[in-house]
Design an enzyme around this catalytic site. Sequence first.
Site, PDB file in Angstrom:
ATOM      1  N   ASP A   1     -97.029 -49.516  58.610  1.00 38.15           N
ATOM      2  CA  ASP A   1     -96.634 -49.312  59.999  1.00 38.15           C
ATOM      3  C   ASP A   1     -95.124 -49.430  60.033  1.00 38.15           C
ATOM      4  OD1 ASP A   1     -95.968 -49.465  62.679  1.00 38.15           O
ATOM      5  OD2 ASP A   1     -97.551 -50.879  63.212  1.00 38.15           O
TER       6      ASP A   1
ATOM      7  N   THR B   1     -99.339 -29.588  64.235  1.00 40.03           N
ATOM      8  CA  THR B   1     -99.643 -30.940  63.782  1.00 40.03           C
ATOM      9  C   THR B   1    -100.094 -31.768  64.972  1.00 40.03           C
ATOM     10  OG1 THR B   1     -97.426 -31.873  64.191  1.00 40.03           O
ATOM     11  CG2 THR B   1     -97.751 -30.722  62.094  1.00 40.03           C
TER      12      THR B   1
ATOM     13  N   TYR C   1     -87.850 -37.625  72.644  1.00 38.81           N
ATOM     14  CA  TYR C   1     -88.044 -37.125  71.280  1.00 38.81           C
ATOM     15  C   TYR C   1     -86.773 -36.495  70.734  1.00 38.81           C
ATOM     16  CZ  TYR C   1     -89.830 -34.346  67.407  1.00 38.81           C
ATOM     17  OH  TYR C   1     -90.024 -33.784  66.162  1.00 38.81           O
TER      18      TYR C   1
ATOM     19  N   ASN D   1     -91.240 -39.413  57.043  1.00 30.98           N
ATOM     20  CA  ASN D   1     -91.893 -38.358  57.812  1.00 30.98           C
ATOM     21  C   ASN D   1     -92.537 -38.863  59.097  1.00 30.98           C
ATOM     22  OD1 ASN D   1     -93.503 -35.705  58.160  1.00 30.98           O
ATOM     23  ND2 ASN D   1     -95.118 -37.247  57.930  1.00 30.98           N
TER      24      ASN D   1
ATOM     25  N   LYS E   1     -84.231 -37.660  67.535  1.00 28.03           N
ATOM     26  CA  LYS E   1     -83.976 -36.880  66.333  1.00 28.03           C
ATOM     27  C   LYS E   1     -82.478 -36.628  66.140  1.00 28.03           C
ATOM     28  CE  LYS E   1     -88.170 -36.478  64.797  1.00 28.03           C
ATOM     29  NZ  LYS E   1     -88.579 -37.090  63.508  1.00 28.03           N
TER      30      LYS E   1
END
Length: 252
Positions: free
Chosen positions: A71, A208, A174, A94, A178
């Site tokens: 985790d 995904t 998000y 990832n 990034k």
Amino acid sequence: MEQTDRLAAESRSPEPGTVALVTGANSGIGFAVARQLLEHGVTVWIGSRDLANGERAASDLGPAAHAVQLDVTDPSSVAAAAATVGRLDILVNNAGVNPGGEDITATSLEQLRAAYETNVFGLIGVTQGFLPALRRSTHPRIVNVSSGTGSLAWNSGPNPQFDWERVQGGGLAYRSSKTAVNAVTLLTAQALGSAFKVNALAPGLRRTNLVAGMTVGGDPTEAATGVVRLALLPDDGPTGALWSWDGTRAPW
């Protein structure tokens, strides 16, 4: 930092005994990365928050794949995983989440915290936890799976990655996380020097769990090929850059 506009098509052949860890590898891009690394003869640890899911993935991939509970948001889990894995040559960060939210007017602090906890702080914690093992490698490689939507240059104007006019200001949690991953990648590469190869990959929109419910997106295997190319860079390869899945250099 070495400068190039395109990665070489051919990767370095890994030495026998090369070991990789891929976080969030029980599905999606991570699973595809693990499969391709195995095809190159690399032993792969499948990092999975749920060990049972990781064990199923490792069983599907074959005897050179091993599951480890990881985790990325839990320092004790990271430390235990580092002790279990031991030797490491390739780290693929990832694991990632998209907790939702839209622009600054419709994104909660909870959504922002969730995005940064996994995508940024978790990535940093895993990298720090496995640095002692990577420093013992003769070819240490770190690949951070980022996003073209985190590129400030592409967010500032028309770009090939997404419909800029439609998404302006959206995806705050998000996309900004990034952007932070991109910064962390560059600063990590600078700190570790040229013996390490530390790069980020913009995988493009893929089918995904991260975009569950969406009917668009390409095959994760295509993005995984870009990750593996960076994971197997030759010693004179580039470091401290953001790359598109197709091997072309992307702007910060």
